[in-house]
Design a protein around this motif. Sequence first.
Motif, PDB file in Angstrom:
ATOM      1  N   ARG A   5      12.540 -62.926  25.551  1.00  0.00           N
ATOM      2  CA  ARG A   5      11.840 -64.209  25.553  1.00  0.00           C
ATOM      3  C   ARG A   5      10.496 -64.031  26.254  1.00  0.00           C
ATOM      4  N   LEU A   6       9.446 -64.635  25.707  1.00  0.00           N
ATOM      5  CA  LEU A   6       8.120 -64.574  26.314  1.00  0.00           C
ATOM      6  C   LEU A   6       7.875 -65.837  27.135  1.00  0.00           C
ATOM      7  N   GLU A   7       7.338 -65.658  28.343  1.00  0.00           N
ATOM      8  CA  GLU A   7       7.000 -66.773  29.215  1.00  0.00           C
ATOM      9  C   GLU A   7       5.673 -66.482  29.900  1.00  0.00           C
ATOM     10  N   GLY A   8       4.874 -67.516  30.118  1.00  0.00           N
ATOM     11  CA  GLY A   8       3.608 -67.338  30.807  1.00  0.00           C
ATOM     12  C   GLY A   8       3.812 -66.889  32.240  1.00  0.00           C
ATOM     13  N   ASP A   9       2.956 -65.990  32.725  1.00  0.00           N
ATOM     14  CA  ASP A   9       3.012 -65.512  34.106  1.00  0.00           C
ATOM     15  C   ASP A   9       2.451 -66.603  35.021  1.00  0.00           C
ATOM     16  N   PRO A  10       3.260 -67.116  35.987  1.00  0.00           N
ATOM     17  CA  PRO A  10       2.795 -68.201  36.845  1.00  0.00           C
ATOM     18  C   PRO A  10       1.912 -67.759  38.009  1.00  0.00           C
ATOM     19  N   MET A 156      -1.616 -66.537  17.991  1.00  0.00           N
ATOM     20  CA  MET A 156      -0.666 -65.855  17.130  1.00  0.00           C
ATOM     21  C   MET A 156       0.037 -66.851  16.212  1.00  0.00           C
ATOM     22  N   GLN A 157       0.026 -66.558  14.922  1.00  0.00           N
ATOM     23  CA  GLN A 157       0.824 -67.309  13.960  1.00  0.00           C
ATOM     24  C   GLN A 157       2.087 -66.504  13.703  1.00  0.00           C
ATOM     25  N   MET A 158       3.239 -67.115  13.918  1.00  0.00           N
ATOM     26  CA  MET A 158       4.501 -66.380  13.903  1.00  0.00           C
ATOM     27  C   MET A 158       5.466 -66.918  12.854  1.00  0.00           C
ATOM     28  N   GLU A 159       6.184 -66.009  12.224  1.00  0.00           N
ATOM     29  CA  GLU A 159       7.214 -66.384  11.273  1.00  0.00           C
ATOM     30  C   GLU A 159       8.451 -66.885  12.017  1.00  0.00           C
ATOM     31  N   LEU A 160       9.323 -67.555  11.283  1.00  0.00           N
ATOM     32  CA  LEU A 160      10.576 -68.084  11.823  1.00  0.00           C
ATOM     33  C   LEU A 160      11.728 -67.180  11.411  1.00  0.00           C
ATOM     34  N   HIS A 161      12.467 -66.675  12.406  1.00  0.00           N
ATOM     35  CA  HIS A 161      13.613 -65.800  12.139  1.00  0.00           C
ATOM     36  C   HIS A 161      14.664 -66.025  13.212  1.00  0.00           C
ATOM     37  N   GLY A 162      15.925 -65.830  12.848  1.00  0.00           N
ATOM     38  CA  GLY A 162      16.997 -65.744  13.836  1.00  0.00           C
ATOM     39  C   GLY A 162      17.647 -67.063  14.207  1.00  0.00           C
ATOM     40  N   GLN A 163      18.849 -66.928  14.755  1.00  0.00           N
ATOM     41  CA  GLN A 163      19.671 -68.069  15.149  1.00  0.00           C
ATOM     42  C   GLN A 163      20.253 -67.830  16.544  1.00  0.00           C
ATOM     43  N   ASP A 203       7.720 -57.790  14.744  1.00  0.00           N
ATOM     44  CA  ASP A 203       8.100 -57.506  16.115  1.00  0.00           C
ATOM     45  C   ASP A 203       7.913 -58.706  17.040  1.00  0.00           C
ATOM     46  N   LEU A 204       7.298 -59.766  16.531  1.00  0.00           N
ATOM     47  CA  LEU A 204       7.078 -60.997  17.289  1.00  0.00           C
ATOM     48  C   LEU A 204       7.355 -62.159  16.341  1.00  0.00           C
ATOM     49  N   PHE A 205       8.148 -63.130  16.781  1.00  0.00           N
ATOM     50  CA  PHE A 205       8.484 -64.242  15.891  1.00  0.00           C
ATOM     51  C   PHE A 205       8.951 -65.438  16.712  1.00  0.00           C
ATOM     52  N   ARG A 206       9.045 -66.580  16.037  1.00  0.00           N
ATOM     53  CA  ARG A 206       9.678 -67.756  16.612  1.00  0.00           C
ATOM     54  C   ARG A 206      11.135 -67.774  16.176  1.00  0.00           C
ATOM     55  N   LEU A 213      10.925 -71.378  21.019  1.00  0.00           N
ATOM     56  CA  LEU A 213      11.265 -70.112  21.680  1.00  0.00           C
ATOM     57  C   LEU A 213      10.577 -68.960  20.962  1.00  0.00           C
ATOM     58  N   ILE A 214       9.684 -68.263  21.672  1.00  0.00           N
ATOM     59  CA  ILE A 214       8.999 -67.091  21.127  1.00  0.00           C
ATOM     60  C   ILE A 214       9.763 -65.840  21.555  1.00  0.00           C
ATOM     61  N   VAL A 215      10.087 -65.006  20.572  1.00  0.00           N
ATOM     62  CA  VAL A 215      10.909 -63.818  20.808  1.00  0.00           C
ATOM     63  C   VAL A 215      10.150 -62.581  20.360  1.00  0.00           C
ATOM     64  N   ALA A 216      10.243 -61.521  21.155  1.00  0.00           N
ATOM     65  CA  ALA A 216       9.680 -60.214  20.790  1.00  0.00           C
ATOM     66  C   ALA A 216      10.773 -59.162  20.893  1.00  0.00           C
ATOM     67  N   ASN A 217      10.693 -58.152  20.029  1.00  0.00           N
ATOM     68  CA  ASN A 217      11.663 -57.066  20.149  1.00  0.00           C
ATOM     69  C   ASN A 217      11.121 -55.989  21.097  1.00  0.00           C
TER      70      ASN A 217
END
Length: 240
Positions: A5-10, A156-163, A203-206, A213-217
């Motif tokens: 999961r990607l999250e902004g660095d605070p 980034m424009q991201m495709e939708l994948h996964g459950q 390698d990057l998707f929603r 939720l933004i996910v990267a492998n």
Amino acid sequence: MKFYRLEGDPSPRYTGYLNASHKWGLPGVEPCPTCNAEGGSAGLEYPCMDLSGLPPHELEKLSDSWPVPLKEIERLRELVRPLAPPGARLEPGARFGPVEGTGLGYFGQLFMQEPWALYMRREAFVRMEEVGVRGLQGCSIQVRFRTKHAPELLEMQMELHGQFHPDCLPPDLEPPCPTCGNESLTLPEPIILDGASLPAEPDLFRLKQGATLIVANERFVDAARRLALDGVLFQELEVR
């Protein structure tokens, strides 16, 4: 394959802020006659979509987020569908086109102002592609920066994948509304992904079941760490 999961660095050093919004979008929807849901969905953002060729009176409607009847949403959805990428979810609240506005402060190589939007400096984007990260799509933004060394950010424009895996979902989860498609699902805690539904690429998707939720492998994450790209934190997710 690991997923993160990607999250902004605070960290306080990252003071970057965009006072900007997408140029167009589907309006919110008035209360649904079936489930009574209203408003719109977050996370459905397609910054590379160019709607500028549509008639001016239609662009005016796509620039106003005020809720409209479901019938009008359906009409506008079909109007923009030919301009949308394959697999796009065109639901109330979906946003299109580049963000416009102003920006200030210091931005990392990667930047997340909201948990559902990811930006990269152009040089970071180029380096990620050079080391073999697959499926990245970056879209120029139209932002005026109030800083001496303005970054060139791409959204980034991201495709939708996964459950989500069923083990992390409530047993009484209701299916999407048959009239408006609204889902009552919120991000579960903890998050567990269904391994059979996850893609080999990009390698990057929603996440398809939770677009905020933004996910990267691990290919994306390993590249970002090897290149010392800052501004975003990676949290490994459980996969079953």
